[in-house]
Every structure is written in C-alpha cells, then in structure tokens.
Design a protein around this motif. Structure first.
Motif, PDB file in Angstrom:
ATOM      1  N   UNK A  77    -108.334 -67.377 -79.960  1.00  0.00           N
ATOM      2  CA  UNK A  77    -108.535 -68.809 -79.281  1.00  0.00           C
ATOM      3  C   UNK A  77    -109.925 -69.177 -79.961  1.00  0.00           C
ATOM      4  N   UNK A  78    -110.071 -69.378 -81.204  1.00  0.00           N
ATOM      5  CA  UNK A  78    -111.343 -69.500 -81.786  1.00  0.00           C
ATOM      6  C   UNK A  78    -112.103 -70.824 -81.265  1.00  0.00           C
ATOM      7  N   UNK A  79    -111.481 -71.761 -80.715  1.00  0.00           N
ATOM      8  CA  UNK A  79    -112.002 -73.104 -80.100  1.00  0.00           C
ATOM      9  C   UNK A  79    -112.743 -72.936 -78.931  1.00  0.00           C
ATOM     10  N   UNK A  80    -112.296 -71.644 -78.543  1.00  0.00           N
ATOM     11  CA  UNK A  80    -112.874 -71.589 -76.664  1.00  0.00           C
ATOM     12  C   UNK A  80    -114.440 -71.297 -76.779  1.00  0.00           C
ATOM     13  N   UNK A  81    -115.224 -72.085 -75.954  1.00  0.00           N
ATOM     14  CA  UNK A  81    -116.485 -72.316 -75.905  1.00  0.00           C
ATOM     15  C   UNK A  81    -117.129 -71.736 -74.617  1.00  0.00           C
ATOM     16  N   UNK A 107    -104.314 -75.903 -79.509  1.00  0.00           N
ATOM     17  CA  UNK A 107    -105.430 -75.989 -80.655  1.00  0.00           C
ATOM     18  C   UNK A 107    -106.662 -76.318 -80.305  1.00  0.00           C
ATOM     19  N   UNK A 108    -106.969 -77.116 -79.375  1.00  0.00           N
ATOM     20  CA  UNK A 108    -108.159 -77.690 -78.983  1.00  0.00           C
ATOM     21  C   UNK A 108    -108.739 -77.188 -77.696  1.00  0.00           C
ATOM     22  N   UNK A 109    -108.185 -76.169 -77.197  1.00  0.00           N
ATOM     23  CA  UNK A 109    -108.794 -75.624 -75.778  1.00  0.00           C
ATOM     24  C   UNK A 109    -110.154 -74.895 -76.065  1.00  0.00           C
ATOM     25  N   UNK A 110    -111.210 -75.767 -75.336  1.00  0.00           N
ATOM     26  CA  UNK A 110    -112.434 -75.167 -75.385  1.00  0.00           C
ATOM     27  C   UNK A 110    -113.063 -74.715 -74.215  1.00  0.00           C
ATOM     28  N   UNK A 111    -112.432 -75.299 -72.955  1.00  0.00           N
ATOM     29  CA  UNK A 111    -113.067 -74.672 -71.668  1.00  0.00           C
ATOM     30  C   UNK A 111    -111.781 -74.230 -70.886  1.00  0.00           C
ATOM     31  N   UNK A 151    -109.578 -78.807 -71.834  1.00  0.00           N
ATOM     32  CA  UNK A 151    -110.134 -78.247 -70.800  1.00  0.00           C
ATOM     33  C   UNK A 151    -109.231 -77.999 -69.527  1.00  0.00           C
ATOM     34  N   UNK A 152    -108.890 -76.637 -69.440  1.00  0.00           N
ATOM     35  CA  UNK A 152    -108.022 -76.312 -68.158  1.00  0.00           C
ATOM     36  C   UNK A 152    -108.704 -75.821 -66.959  1.00  0.00           C
TER      37      UNK A 152
END
Length: 229
Positions: free
Chosen positions: A125-129, A101-105, A82-83
């Motif tokens: 960035x496929x982890x981005x939600x 690799x775990x960036x979601x927000x 989360x950034x």
C-alpha cells in the motif's frame, strides 16, 4: 466562480459510524451516520459523498464483506482515503484494507493485533502516509517501531508521531541486523548443486581429453626420434 472552486476542493466530512455498537460490518447498512458540523452530502442514489469513514469504538472482530458494504454506502468507494477502525477487537490486518488505491490514513490503534507480521500485509500500500497501531499487543514487541518503518518507507506519521530522518536511519540499521535474507528453497538448492556438479564433470572430461591428446603427441614424437636414429 472562485467560491465554487473552493467549495469543490473542500474536504468532505467523514461518514461517521463510530459508537454504534457495530459488531458485523454489514450492520453499517442498517445505521445512519452521525451528524457533524458540516452536512454530509448524498448522491441521487442516496449514497454518501465522502472519502473518509469512521468505524471506531465499535465491537468489530473481522471485516468480512467490507468492500461490498463500502460499495453500497459510498458513491465512490475507490476514492476512500481515510479509514478509522480504532478501538475495536480486530486481531489481524485483513487484506481487504489493501484494495483501496487511494488509502493514505489508516487508524488501527486500540485493537487486538498480536502478530507483528500482520503489518507485512500493508507493504504494497504505497499510498499509505499515516498509520496507527499503538494499543495493540504488538506494541510490546522488540523493534516494533523500527520494524513497521522499515517495512513501510512512505509513512510520514506513525502512531500520531512524525517520522524523522533519524527514525529512518534507525529502521534501516535494525533491518540489516535483524531481518534475515530469504532462505533458498531446498528444491532450488538441489537444482543449483546438480548444475555445479555437471559443470565440474564437463571440466574434468575436457581436462582428460587434453591430457590424452598431449600423451599421444609425445608418443608420436618419440617414435619419430627412434626412426631417425
């Protein structure tokens, strides 16, 4: 035992460097995070134990050495998910934001991003939600929301608004109408043309050989008929 498990699974408070007048990412090393309701723990080395970083409401214009600074500040920078970089003065989406690799927000609203194509950098960035971009000049671009959603199919929230099935349908229709297929490079096109011309020459050559063979057989038959008569 159950209480310990709950504590271990509890979300960590963010490392809050907001409203610090930071104009260079390396200035983070000189600042202490703002205290929150929950205590932000540190490792034995003094590094922050968290997966969230708040850098909003500063004066950042670029993110040079962002990765290196996160490695010095956080115990496990690879777990950063989360950034918040909202309300700065960033004019681009820098590739350094795509290495976690775990960036979601990712919050980027209230900046100075003026090219819609900057969003292309987030395509892998496929982890981005969750993503925010409102309050940037690109918000006024035609097809702004549809462009972003067609490029980032895994988003669940965009500009603090949930992504609906209708949003996806609209984005897909928009993509088909406005996204042009990739142009074939001139070199590749010429190579393909050479191959086609070569094939045509071979076919013509085979055809001439067949015609020549047929003519020879007809001549021999005519000679045989004259000899019999």
């Amino acid at each position: 035992m159950s209480k310990k498990i709950v504590l271990l699974n509890e979300p960590r408070p963010p490392a809050d460097f907001s409203f610090k007048c930071i104009n260079n990412i390396q200035d983070v090393l000189l600042e202490e995070p703002r205290p929150g309701v929950k205590v932000l723990r540190r490792s034995k080395e003094g590094k922050l134990i968290t997966q969230s970083v708040r850098l909003n409401n500063n004066t950042l214009t670029e993110l040079t050495n962002f990765t290196q600074v996160m490695e010095r500040v956080l115990k496990e920078p690879s777990r950063l998910s989360w950034i918040d970089l909202s309300f700065n003065d960033l004019s681009s989406i820098e590739p350094v934001l795509t290495v976690f690799p775990n960036l979601s927000v990712l919050n980027l609203h209230g900046n100075s991003i003026n090219r819609l194509s900057e969003v292309d950098k987030l395509a892998d960035v496929h982890t981005l939600k969750s993503l925010t971009l409102h309050g940037n000049p690109i918000e006024s671009e035609k097809g702004y929301r549809s462009y972003v959603l067609s490029l980032l199919p895994n988003l669940k929230s965009f500009d603090f608004s949930g992504v609906t099935k209708q949003d996806r349908v609209t984005a897909e229709v928009w993509r088909r109408m406005f996204v042009k297929p990739k142009r074939v490079r001139k070199k590749d096109a010429l190579h393909h043309l050479d191959e086609v011309q070569s094939d045509m020459q071979l076919q013509c050559s085979d055809s001439d050989s067949t015609l020549s063979s047929d003519s020879e057989e007809e001549r021999q038959e005519q000679e045989q008929l004259r000899a019999m008569s």
